[in-house]
Design a protein around this motif. Structure first.
Motif, PDB file in Angstrom:
ATOM      1  N   GLY A   1       0.850  -1.182   0.000  1.00  0.00           N
ATOM      2  CA  GLY A   1       0.000   0.000   0.000  1.00  0.00           C
ATOM      3  C   GLY A   1       0.882   1.227   0.000  1.00  0.00           C
ATOM      4  N   MET A   2       0.412   2.301  -0.650  1.00  0.00           N
ATOM      5  CA  MET A   2       1.235   3.502  -0.777  1.00  0.00           C
ATOM      6  C   MET A   2       0.414   4.742  -0.470  1.00  0.00           C
ATOM      7  SD  MET A   2       4.239   4.722  -1.539  1.00  0.00           S
ATOM      8  CE  MET A   2       4.795   6.424  -1.627  1.00  0.00           C
ATOM      9  N   VAL A   3       0.928   5.576   0.438  1.00  0.00           N
ATOM     10  CA  VAL A   3       0.354   6.893   0.704  1.00  0.00           C
ATOM     11  C   VAL A   3       1.301   7.914   0.108  1.00  0.00           C
ATOM     12  CG1 VAL A   3      -0.390   8.547   2.452  1.00  0.00           C
ATOM     13  CG2 VAL A   3      -0.733   6.094   2.832  1.00  0.00           C
ATOM     14  N   PHE A   4       0.852   8.589  -0.941  1.00  0.00           N
ATOM     15  CA  PHE A   4       1.706   9.507  -1.675  1.00  0.00           C
ATOM     16  C   PHE A   4       1.728  10.885  -1.023  1.00  0.00           C
ATOM     17  CE2 PHE A   4       0.234   6.390  -4.749  1.00  0.00           C
ATOM     18  CZ  PHE A   4       1.395   6.062  -5.437  1.00  0.00           C
ATOM     19  N   GLN A   5       2.824  11.596  -1.256  1.00  0.00           N
ATOM     20  CA  GLN A   5       2.879  12.992  -0.844  1.00  0.00           C
ATOM     21  C   GLN A   5       1.791  13.757  -1.593  1.00  0.00           C
ATOM     22  OE1 GLN A   5       6.681  14.814  -1.474  1.00  0.00           O
ATOM     23  NE2 GLN A   5       6.105  16.741  -0.534  1.00  0.00           N
ATOM     24  N   GLY A   6       0.997  14.533  -0.885  1.00  0.00           N
ATOM     25  CA  GLY A   6      -0.103  15.252  -1.531  1.00  0.00           C
ATOM     26  C   GLY A   6      -1.339  14.399  -1.741  1.00  0.00           C
ATOM     27  N   SER A   7      -1.329  13.167  -1.212  1.00  0.00           N
ATOM     28  CA  SER A   7      -2.478  12.236  -1.230  1.00  0.00           C
ATOM     29  C   SER A   7      -2.702  11.569  -2.584  1.00  0.00           C
ATOM     30  CB  SER A   7      -3.770  12.920  -0.774  1.00  0.00           C
ATOM     31  OG  SER A   7      -3.622  13.437   0.528  1.00  0.00           O
ATOM     32  N   ALA A   8      -2.572  12.333  -3.703  1.00  0.00           N
ATOM     33  CA  ALA A   8      -2.711  11.772  -5.058  1.00  0.00           C
ATOM     34  C   ALA A   8      -4.063  11.103  -5.278  1.00  0.00           C
ATOM     35  CB  ALA A   8      -1.573  10.791  -5.359  1.00  0.00           C
ATOM     36  N   LEU A   9      -5.124  11.745  -4.810  1.00  0.00           N
ATOM     37  CA  LEU A   9      -6.472  11.235  -5.063  1.00  0.00           C
ATOM     38  C   LEU A   9      -6.918  11.624  -6.464  1.00  0.00           C
ATOM     39  CD1 LEU A   9      -8.171  12.164  -1.655  1.00  0.00           C
ATOM     40  CD2 LEU A   9      -7.080   9.999  -2.294  1.00  0.00           C
ATOM     41  N   PHE A  10      -7.828  10.843  -7.020  1.00  0.00           N
ATOM     42  CA  PHE A  10      -8.392  11.152  -8.332  1.00  0.00           C
ATOM     43  C   PHE A  10      -9.486  12.208  -8.162  1.00  0.00           C
ATOM     44  CE2 PHE A  10      -7.015   6.661  -8.701  1.00  0.00           C
ATOM     45  CZ  PHE A  10      -6.062   6.820  -9.706  1.00  0.00           C
TER      46      PHE A  10
ATOM     47  N   PRO B   1       3.892  11.853   4.566  1.00  0.00           N
ATOM     48  CA  PRO B   1       2.433  11.848   4.809  1.00  0.00           C
ATOM     49  C   PRO B   1       1.918  13.109   5.487  1.00  0.00           C
ATOM     50  CG  PRO B   1       3.554  10.389   6.346  1.00  0.00           C
ATOM     51  CD  PRO B   1       4.569  10.796   5.322  1.00  0.00           C
ATOM     52  N   ASN B   2       2.806  13.877   6.143  1.00  0.00           N
ATOM     53  CA  ASN B   2       2.359  15.084   6.845  1.00  0.00           C
ATOM     54  C   ASN B   2       2.608  16.363   6.059  1.00  0.00           C
ATOM     55  OD1 ASN B   2       1.507  13.581   9.008  1.00  0.00           O
ATOM     56  ND2 ASN B   2       3.433  13.767  10.109  1.00  0.00           N
ATOM     57  N   SER B   3       3.035  16.222   4.825  1.00  0.00           N
ATOM     58  CA  SER B   3       3.331  17.402   4.009  1.00  0.00           C
ATOM     59  C   SER B   3       2.088  18.274   3.844  1.00  0.00           C
ATOM     60  CB  SER B   3       3.832  16.967   2.630  1.00  0.00           C
ATOM     61  OG  SER B   3       4.060  18.078   1.801  1.00  0.00           O
ATOM     62  N   GLY B   4       2.223  19.563   4.180  1.00  0.00           N
ATOM     63  CA  GLY B   4       1.131  20.507   3.991  1.00  0.00           C
ATOM     64  C   GLY B   4       0.095  20.526   5.098  1.00  0.00           C
ATOM     65  N   LEU B   5       0.294  19.733   6.147  1.00  0.00           N
ATOM     66  CA  LEU B   5      -0.685  19.669   7.226  1.00  0.00           C
ATOM     67  C   LEU B   5      -0.250  20.542   8.401  1.00  0.00           C
ATOM     68  CD1 LEU B   5      -1.439  15.837   7.353  1.00  0.00           C
ATOM     69  CD2 LEU B   5      -2.643  17.605   6.055  1.00  0.00           C
ATOM     70  N   ASP B   6      -1.239  21.059   9.134  1.00  0.00           N
ATOM     71  CA  ASP B   6      -0.917  21.803  10.346  1.00  0.00           C
ATOM     72  C   ASP B   6      -0.443  20.811  11.406  1.00  0.00           C
ATOM     73  OD1 ASP B   6      -3.269  21.174  12.394  1.00  0.00           O
ATOM     74  OD2 ASP B   6      -4.168  21.413  10.412  1.00  0.00           O
ATOM     75  N   PRO B   7       0.301  21.268  12.422  1.00  0.00           N
ATOM     76  CA  PRO B   7       0.897  20.352  13.410  1.00  0.00           C
ATOM     77  C   PRO B   7      -0.099  19.425  14.095  1.00  0.00           C
ATOM     78  CG  PRO B   7       1.872  22.526  13.623  1.00  0.00           C
ATOM     79  CD  PRO B   7       0.738  22.664  12.635  1.00  0.00           C
ATOM     80  N   LYS B   8      -1.269  19.934  14.450  1.00  0.00           N
ATOM     81  CA  LYS B   8      -2.256  19.106  15.133  1.00  0.00           C
ATOM     82  C   LYS B   8      -2.750  17.979  14.237  1.00  0.00           C
ATOM     83  CE  LYS B   8      -6.629  19.344  17.688  1.00  0.00           C
ATOM     84  NZ  LYS B   8      -7.718  20.227  18.171  1.00  0.00           N
ATOM     85  N   THR B   9      -3.057  18.308  12.984  1.00  0.00           N
ATOM     86  CA  THR B   9      -3.523  17.283  12.044  1.00  0.00           C
ATOM     87  C   THR B   9      -2.416  16.290  11.740  1.00  0.00           C
ATOM     88  OG1 THR B   9      -5.044  18.892  11.050  1.00  0.00           O
ATOM     89  CG2 THR B   9      -4.582  16.900   9.788  1.00  0.00           C
ATOM     90  N   ALA B  10      -1.173  16.790  11.646  1.00  0.00           N
ATOM     91  CA  ALA B  10      -0.037  15.905  11.380  1.00  0.00           C
ATOM     92  C   ALA B  10       0.107  14.853  12.475  1.00  0.00           C
ATOM     93  CB  ALA B  10       1.247  16.727  11.258  1.00  0.00           C
TER      94      ALA B  10
END
Length: 255
Positions: free
Chosen positions: A81-90, A164-173
């Protein structure tokens, strides 16, 4: 478990990975850290089978990747399974369709069975009412949770996360870190995370690999990283005054 033995990778005349050996343990969050240009991304892509090493072995639970035939490699990739930087959703698919995509690609399940599995993993990442939403309607943290749900929908043995935490605020990260660690332990997955987030290192770094100029400069746990005298590691990890103070407090508490 993933065992890496003497891994080398070059592009043209430039050697990127220079003899890396390590073990990524099952049921643990294994982190790869290092400065830009240290070889983290090439290393992660090599683990995923996207780059072919020039020398060395990558062994997945006893299976040497370079010795597998095409069908065996395809079967192994289905266990990743892969979680991409930026999520990479369609963007054109809603949450349910995004998460169901790997099931349609790699299984022959009936729709009702796929739907049941999608419902289960979305509930697991606390998104049980988001099925019909599109990525543009979701916050960054929700998008990452959808990406995690998609990554685990096929019950992978191996989970790879690129920043996986790229672009997220500290709490969400922190919430995303905790979710990844919980899922790793709950399903006994071999999880490998490529990150520059020092909060992740301190919170969930059960095994940390520090790369420098394509070499494995150091490895240990998030507790051991406080005690190391390796100058390259301390310069990287404690570049901010905050982490210098945290390290000093840690040392004083144990003296």
């Amino acid at each position: 478990m993933i065992v890496v033995e003497d891994l080398h990778k070059s592009f043209g005349n430039v050697e990127i990975l220079k003899g890396i050996s390590t073990v990524f343990d099952k049921g643990k969050t294994n982190l790869i850290i290092g400065q830009s240009g240290s070889g983290k991304t090439v290393f992660l892509k090599s683990l995923l089978g996207l780059h072919t090493p020039d020398q060395g072995k990558i062994i997945y639970d006893g299976k040497v990747y370079s010795e597998l035939n095409d069908d065996e490699k395809r079967n192994l990739r289905q266990e990743m399974g892969m979680v991409f930087q930026g999520s990479a959703l369609f963007d054109s698919m809603n949450v349910e369709e995004n998460v169901m995509f790997p099931l349609k690609m790699f299984t022959h399940k009936e729709y009702d069975e796929m739907k049941e599995r999608v419902d289960f993993v979305l509930k697991r990442v606390n998104l049980k009412n988001a099925h019909t939403k599109y990525p543009a309607e979701l916050s960054g943290g929700m998008q990452k949770r959808v990406a995690i749900a998609r990554a685990i929908v096929n019950n992978p043995k191996y989970l790879f996360c690129d920043e996986p935490n790229s672009g997220l605020d500290p709490k969400t990260a922190i919430l995303i870190d905790n979710l990844i660690q919980e899922i790793t332990k709950e399903y006994d997955i071999t999880t490998v995370i490529n990150t520059h987030d020092m909060n992740s290192v301190m919170e969930i770094g059960e095994k940390i690999i520090f790369l420098k100029d394509g070499h494995k400069e150091w490895e240990g746990t998030n507790n051991e990283i406080f005690k190391t005298n390796n100058e390259a590691v301390t310069n990287f990890v404690y570049s901010s005054d905050l982490f210098k103070k945290v390290r000093q407090m840690y040392i004083e508490e144990r003296n």
